[in-house]
Scaffold this motif. Sequence first.
Motif, PDB file in Angstrom:
ATOM      1  N   ASP A 187      22.168  71.360  45.116  1.00 13.16           N
ATOM      2  CA  ASP A 187      21.709  72.628  45.633  1.00 13.16           C
ATOM      3  C   ASP A 187      22.199  72.628  47.243  1.00 13.16           C
ATOM      4  O   ASP A 187      22.803  73.867  47.750  1.00 13.16           O
ATOM      5  CB  ASP A 187      20.288  72.788  45.722  1.00 13.16           C
ATOM      6  N   ALA A 188      22.244  71.705  48.086  1.00 17.10           N
ATOM      7  CA  ALA A 188      22.571  71.819  49.279  1.00 17.10           C
ATOM      8  C   ALA A 188      24.262  71.697  49.483  1.00 17.10           C
ATOM      9  O   ALA A 188      24.574  72.792  50.403  1.00 17.10           O
ATOM     10  CB  ALA A 188      22.405  70.333  50.192  1.00 17.10           C
ATOM     11  N   GLU A 192      26.170  75.134  51.209  1.00 21.74           N
ATOM     12  CA  GLU A 192      27.061  74.824  51.989  1.00 21.74           C
ATOM     13  C   GLU A 192      28.463  75.714  51.876  1.00 21.74           C
ATOM     14  O   GLU A 192      28.810  76.258  52.446  1.00 21.74           O
ATOM     15  CB  GLU A 192      27.662  73.488  52.098  1.00 21.74           C
TER      16      GLU A 192
END
Length: 364
Positions: A187-188, A192
């Motif tokens: 998810d990160a 980004e």
Amino acid sequence: MYATGTMLRQSAALAADIEGLTGPVASRVGEALATVPGEALRRVVLVGSGDSHHAGRAAQLAFLRLTGLPCEALGTQQFLDYGMLGPAGPHAATLVVAVSASGSSPRLVTTVRRARAHGFPTLAVTGRAGSALGEAAGREVAAALGLTERSPGIRTYQASLLALLLLAVRLGGVRHALPGGGPAAEDALVAEIAATADAVRATADAADAPCRELAARLTEAGRPWAPLVFAGTGPAGGTAMYAAAKVVEAAGLPAYAQDLEEYWHIERFADPADAPLVVLAPPGLGHPRAAELAAAATGRGRRVIAVTGPDDTALTGTAWHTVPVTGTAREEWSPLTGHVFAGLLGARLADRLDRTPFSGGGPD
């Protein structure tokens, strides 16, 4: 009819496309990979022609770093003729990702059908759902823009690139290969990628005037400088190929891409000694050599055009001309901002020469 104004409008729309596409395309990637034996894979091959091949080259680093798998980006004909050679037996350990914005490239459809018949798992990245290529592959990720205007690929190129980067993230998640591991890491990374919209918007705003000025400088002698050489390595190598293509398509000028080190071995000896050299130098593993080569080329009399961050004094301090590019969170995403100048430069060169896109090269 093709027009440079369309290219400029498409360049201005790139940031909004990232904002609108990232979430939906990430979901489609997850659905497409659900039936791929991710943990059993041993190789990924990205296949396409023209902009689709350039997008594969630009995305290759993301697959290498995020999936833990070897990744090759091959032209359609290269893969069709040679990419399926190897030890006898099943090819189920190689994922073939076929990229085509139109989804209708006949040669690529043939390639995917043959690869699938040989036992390769196949997946299509296209610009519209339900395409012939998607049907041939059996799995499809559609990064659909709903475009009706005719233009050299600008928004479609970015959409293909975006889909490939999201595919690398999800495949890394499936294989438990992402830094930090787990769904939160995936998810990160998707967040980004979505956040690069701000950098793309800033780059489009900052690069237009320098591209207009550069087009004027490249044509001020009454004739355009040609060929234009675009040099880069790693992800910037794919961006260099794409940038050269936009100059050819928009303005009809000879242009080509070359690897940084190959340029130094070959083209540095080409006349005239003051010919322009466009050096693509995003932050990352290839930057030190890009800066070193740019300085050396300047010392030999080349007119070095640095495509890099505005604060990159290692290049901007000695460059003949600078086109600013806003940085990204990591090198894998740098092609999303790195490509923005290409459509702008192609359009501005065409305007200076009073040409329209795809008007060069004689009749088809």
